[in-house]
Design a protein around this motif. Structure first.
Motif, PDB file in Angstrom:
ATOM      1  N   ALA A  57      84.256 -14.267  41.560  1.00  0.00           N
ATOM      2  CA  ALA A  57      82.870 -14.275  41.094  1.00  0.00           C
ATOM      3  C   ALA A  57      82.633 -15.302  39.999  1.00  0.00           C
ATOM      4  O   ALA A  57      81.537 -15.866  39.898  1.00  0.00           O
ATOM      5  CB  ALA A  57      82.491 -12.873  40.604  1.00  0.00           C
ATOM      6  N   THR A  58      83.638 -15.551  39.165  1.00  0.00           N
ATOM      7  CA  THR A  58      83.468 -16.530  38.092  1.00  0.00           C
ATOM      8  C   THR A  58      83.235 -17.922  38.653  1.00  0.00           C
ATOM      9  O   THR A  58      82.317 -18.634  38.226  1.00  0.00           O
ATOM     10  CB  THR A  58      84.698 -16.538  37.169  1.00  0.00           C
ATOM     11  OG1 THR A  58      84.912 -15.224  36.648  1.00  0.00           O
ATOM     12  CG2 THR A  58      84.487 -17.499  36.008  1.00  0.00           C
ATOM     13  N   HIS A  59      84.070 -18.322  39.608  1.00  0.00           N
ATOM     14  CA  HIS A  59      83.904 -19.640  40.217  1.00  0.00           C
ATOM     15  C   HIS A  59      82.574 -19.724  40.957  1.00  0.00           C
ATOM     16  O   HIS A  59      81.872 -20.745  40.880  1.00  0.00           O
ATOM     17  CB  HIS A  59      85.051 -19.927  41.181  1.00  0.00           C
ATOM     18  CG  HIS A  59      84.938 -21.260  41.860  1.00  0.00           C
ATOM     19  ND1 HIS A  59      84.467 -21.395  43.153  1.00  0.00           N
ATOM     20  CD2 HIS A  59      85.204 -22.523  41.429  1.00  0.00           C
ATOM     21  CE1 HIS A  59      84.456 -22.664  43.490  1.00  0.00           C
ATOM     22  NE2 HIS A  59      84.905 -23.380  42.467  1.00  0.00           N
ATOM     23  N   ALA A  92      77.586 -15.461  44.477  1.00  0.00           N
ATOM     24  CA  ALA A  92      76.691 -15.541  43.326  1.00  0.00           C
ATOM     25  C   ALA A  92      75.485 -16.390  43.683  1.00  0.00           C
ATOM     26  O   ALA A  92      75.608 -17.396  44.379  1.00  0.00           O
ATOM     27  CB  ALA A  92      77.411 -16.128  42.109  1.00  0.00           C
ATOM     28  N   THR A  93      74.329 -15.974  43.190  1.00  0.00           N
ATOM     29  CA  THR A  93      73.096 -16.729  43.368  1.00  0.00           C
ATOM     30  C   THR A  93      72.485 -17.025  42.007  1.00  0.00           C
ATOM     31  O   THR A  93      72.384 -16.132  41.158  1.00  0.00           O
ATOM     32  CB  THR A  93      72.081 -15.938  44.216  1.00  0.00           C
ATOM     33  OG1 THR A  93      72.604 -15.743  45.532  1.00  0.00           O
ATOM     34  CG2 THR A  93      70.753 -16.689  44.314  1.00  0.00           C
ATOM     35  N   VAL A  94      72.122 -18.268  41.795  1.00  0.00           N
ATOM     36  CA  VAL A  94      71.355 -18.676  40.615  1.00  0.00           C
ATOM     37  C   VAL A  94      69.974 -19.048  41.117  1.00  0.00           C
ATOM     38  O   VAL A  94      69.846 -19.918  41.989  1.00  0.00           O
ATOM     39  CB  VAL A  94      72.023 -19.865  39.893  1.00  0.00           C
ATOM     40  CG1 VAL A  94      71.111 -20.403  38.796  1.00  0.00           C
ATOM     41  CG2 VAL A  94      73.362 -19.435  39.312  1.00  0.00           C
ATOM     42  N   THR A 111      76.579 -16.195  28.847  1.00  0.00           N
ATOM     43  CA  THR A 111      75.837 -15.595  29.957  1.00  0.00           C
ATOM     44  C   THR A 111      76.170 -16.186  31.320  1.00  0.00           C
ATOM     45  O   THR A 111      76.303 -15.433  32.303  1.00  0.00           O
ATOM     46  CB  THR A 111      74.326 -15.700  29.697  1.00  0.00           C
ATOM     47  OG1 THR A 111      74.016 -15.100  28.437  1.00  0.00           O
ATOM     48  CG2 THR A 111      73.528 -15.016  30.789  1.00  0.00           C
ATOM     49  N   PRO A 112      76.311 -17.522  31.466  1.00  0.00           N
ATOM     50  CA  PRO A 112      76.532 -18.077  32.812  1.00  0.00           C
ATOM     51  C   PRO A 112      77.758 -17.533  33.537  1.00  0.00           C
ATOM     52  O   PRO A 112      77.778 -17.527  34.772  1.00  0.00           O
ATOM     53  CB  PRO A 112      76.665 -19.580  32.541  1.00  0.00           C
ATOM     54  CG  PRO A 112      75.856 -19.814  31.313  1.00  0.00           C
ATOM     55  CD  PRO A 112      76.096 -18.596  30.475  1.00  0.00           C
ATOM     56  N   ILE A 113      78.782 -17.085  32.800  1.00  0.00           N
ATOM     57  CA  ILE A 113      79.994 -16.619  33.487  1.00  0.00           C
ATOM     58  C   ILE A 113      80.408 -15.210  33.076  1.00  0.00           C
ATOM     59  O   ILE A 113      81.395 -14.694  33.602  1.00  0.00           O
ATOM     60  CB  ILE A 113      81.181 -17.578  33.241  1.00  0.00           C
ATOM     61  CG1 ILE A 113      81.528 -17.649  31.746  1.00  0.00           C
ATOM     62  CG2 ILE A 113      80.891 -18.957  33.801  1.00  0.00           C
ATOM     63  CD1 ILE A 113      82.821 -18.402  31.479  1.00  0.00           C
ATOM     64  N   ALA A 114      79.665 -14.573  32.176  1.00  0.00           N
ATOM     65  CA  ALA A 114      80.083 -13.269  31.651  1.00  0.00           C
ATOM     66  C   ALA A 114      80.147 -12.211  32.746  1.00  0.00           C
ATOM     67  O   ALA A 114      81.146 -11.484  32.879  1.00  0.00           O
ATOM     68  CB  ALA A 114      79.145 -12.829  30.533  1.00  0.00           C
ATOM     69  N   ARG A 115      79.103 -12.099  33.536  1.00  0.00           N
ATOM     70  CA  ARG A 115      79.100 -11.075  34.582  1.00  0.00           C
ATOM     71  C   ARG A 115      80.155 -11.361  35.644  1.00  0.00           C
ATOM     72  O   ARG A 115      80.815 -10.438  36.144  1.00  0.00           O
ATOM     73  CB  ARG A 115      77.715 -10.967  35.217  1.00  0.00           C
ATOM     74  CG  ARG A 115      76.681 -10.368  34.283  1.00  0.00           C
ATOM     75  CD  ARG A 115      75.338 -10.139  34.949  1.00  0.00           C
ATOM     76  NE  ARG A 115      74.694 -11.363  35.376  1.00  0.00           N
ATOM     77  CZ  ARG A 115      73.413 -11.453  35.748  1.00  0.00           C
ATOM     78  NH1 ARG A 115      72.650 -10.363  35.761  1.00  0.00           N
ATOM     79  NH2 ARG A 115      72.894 -12.611  36.109  1.00  0.00           N
ATOM     80  N   GLY A 116      80.329 -12.636  35.992  1.00  0.00           N
ATOM     81  CA  GLY A 116      81.352 -12.982  36.976  1.00  0.00           C
ATOM     82  C   GLY A 116      82.745 -12.618  36.487  1.00  0.00           C
ATOM     83  O   GLY A 116      83.564 -12.082  37.248  1.00  0.00           O
ATOM     84  N   ARG A 164      88.464 -21.168  26.385  1.00  0.00           N
ATOM     85  CA  ARG A 164      89.348 -22.035  27.181  1.00  0.00           C
ATOM     86  C   ARG A 164      88.739 -22.314  28.554  1.00  0.00           C
ATOM     87  O   ARG A 164      88.703 -23.458  29.022  1.00  0.00           O
ATOM     88  CB  ARG A 164      90.720 -21.370  27.359  1.00  0.00           C
ATOM     89  CG  ARG A 164      91.538 -21.235  26.096  1.00  0.00           C
ATOM     90  CD  ARG A 164      92.899 -20.659  26.431  1.00  0.00           C
ATOM     91  NE  ARG A 164      93.662 -20.336  25.249  1.00  0.00           N
ATOM     92  CZ  ARG A 164      94.418 -21.211  24.584  1.00  0.00           C
ATOM     93  NH1 ARG A 164      94.497 -22.462  25.020  1.00  0.00           N
ATOM     94  NH2 ARG A 164      95.088 -20.846  23.511  1.00  0.00           N
ATOM     95  N   LEU A 165      88.264 -21.261  29.187  1.00  0.00           N
ATOM     96  CA  LEU A 165      87.667 -21.409  30.509  1.00  0.00           C
ATOM     97  C   LEU A 165      86.409 -22.274  30.435  1.00  0.00           C
ATOM     98  O   LEU A 165      86.174 -23.137  31.295  1.00  0.00           O
ATOM     99  CB  LEU A 165      87.328 -20.039  31.090  1.00  0.00           C
ATOM    100  CG  LEU A 165      86.632 -20.023  32.458  1.00  0.00           C
ATOM    101  CD1 LEU A 165      87.487 -20.723  33.507  1.00  0.00           C
ATOM    102  CD2 LEU A 165      86.335 -18.584  32.878  1.00  0.00           C
ATOM    103  N   GLY A 166      85.589 -22.060  29.402  1.00  0.00           N
ATOM    104  CA  GLY A 166      84.368 -22.837  29.246  1.00  0.00           C
ATOM    105  C   GLY A 166      84.640 -24.316  29.061  1.00  0.00           C
ATOM    106  O   GLY A 166      83.881 -25.159  29.558  1.00  0.00           O
TER     107      GLY A 166
END
Length: 367
Positions: free
Chosen positions: A291-293, A250-252, A183-188, A109-111
């Motif tokens: 962290a997700t945002h 967060a840093t990418v 992966t892009p949002i799992a840790r957040g 849903r979030l994705g």
């Protein structure tokens, strides 16, 4: 005064807790009124550090166990090579309805929301592209870029989160090219969940960091949490970001997961539109309320690059961001410029305001 627990793993929580208990007893005789206790474990292929300030022995013990359990539970469901996610992706490709783990349903849903808000730049359904490049593997050593024809074929298949139908507790995919990579949002997401649980335990000052993503509560012994922001290469500190209160960062960056072939660097931040590593930016750092945002926005702005990041930052509601472009130039929003402490005070910085969308009138029209 800081204390570090010996590294532990998620499969040995009792060992971690016993170390934490010994540590908290040691702290009882310390003259520091607000000591910092650090527990450490591995999850989502990175080191996770949990710093707790001014907590009792019982709080520290419960908090360390709870955070480790949160990450273990979510890694079990979300890891790309895990049994749960392999089943989800197999059934999505088959196009039959099925019931996924509840945590996966929530991230689907979030994705879907993130894909719309980021104009497709954050796309959790391009797992096949990620695997094609080898960025799902534990190491990228010896990798080479895949053939252009194979990249083009996957891009042409147009995997999208919109091709997943949610009906109650079930999912159904309508594109065989679908393959989730969270992966892009799992840790957040794991950080945000753990932060909420720490609040429930009465913890008011803490920091949880997983790789280049972190969430902060309160302060560190009356001072802000001072977070190093690395240069895009990961080899040195670019700036310090003071965090106080409930904030996340967060840093990418190109250094996170990459390989070099024939003198060219290939990083894991893929542009869903081209199927190749995004170009134009070398790193993006976003400071946000969760962290997700922060993680999703940083990825979207990285893919957007220097030419379009201001517009997308406005669309995503990002007020505090730093972008380092391909030439190493720093672009900073005014709100972020007020927070950052550059290591090299003479480093040139371009301050740019996000392009905020025009307000919408009651009749739905923009002025």
């Amino acid at each position: 005064m800081g204390f570090v627990l010996s590294p532990s793993t998620l499969v040995r929580p009792a060992h971690a807790l016993s170390l934490l208990l010994v540590l908290s007893l040691t702290l009882a005789g310390c003259r520091d009124k607000a000591p910092v206790m650090l527990s450490r474990f591995t999850a989502f292929e990175t080191q996770v550090d949990v710093s707790l300030v001014a907590v009792t022995r019982e709080q520290a013990e419960r908090a360390a166990a709870l955070v480790a359990q949160d990450f273990a539970y979510l890694e079990r469901d979300w890891a790309s090579d895990g049994e749960a996610m392999e089943r989800v992706n197999r059934l999505l490709a088959q196009g039959e309805p099925f019931v996924p783990p509840p945590s996966v349903l929530r991230l689907v849903r979030l994705g879907q929301t993130l894909e719309v808000e980021s104009e497709g730049l954050v796309n959790l359904s391009i797992g096949r592209l990620v695997r094609l490049w080898g960025f799902d593997a534990a190491t990228t050593a010896g990798r080479r870029p895949p053939e252009r024809e194979r990249i083009s074929a996957l891009v042409a298949a147009a995997p999208s989160m919109s091709a997943i139908t949610i009906e109650g507790l079930t999912l159904r995919g309508s594109n065989p090219a679908l393959s989730l990579d969270l992966t892009p949002i799992a840790r957040g997401q794991a950080i945000d969940l753990a932060i909420r649980h720490l609040k429930d335990l009465g913890v008011r000052n803490a920091l949880i960091q997983a790789g280049d993503e972190l969430g902060a509560l309160g302060e560190r012994s009356g001072q802000p949490w001072r977070i190093p922001v690395l240069r895009p290469s990961g080899s040195a500190v670019l700036a310090i970001a003071p965090l106080r209160g409930d904030e996340a960062l967060a840093t990418v960056a190109e250094h996170d997961r990459s390989f070099t072939d024939r003198g060219r660097l290939y990083h894991a931040v893929l542009d869903p539109r081209t199927g190749r590593p995004a170009d134009g930016a070398r790193s993006v750092t976003v400071l946000s309320a969760d962290a997700t945002h922060a993680a999703a926005a940083a990825r979207a702005l990285f893919v957007a690059g220097p030419t379009d990041w201001r517009r997308l930052a406005g669309r995503l509601g990002v007020r505090q961001a730093l972008l380092v472009d391909a030439e190493g130039r720093l672009h900073v929003t005014p709100a972020m410029a007020e927070r950052l402490e550059l290591v090299d005070a003479d480093e040139p910085v371009t301050i740019v305001e996000p392009e905020w969308p025009a307000p919408v009138a009651q009749d739905g029209r923009r002025p």
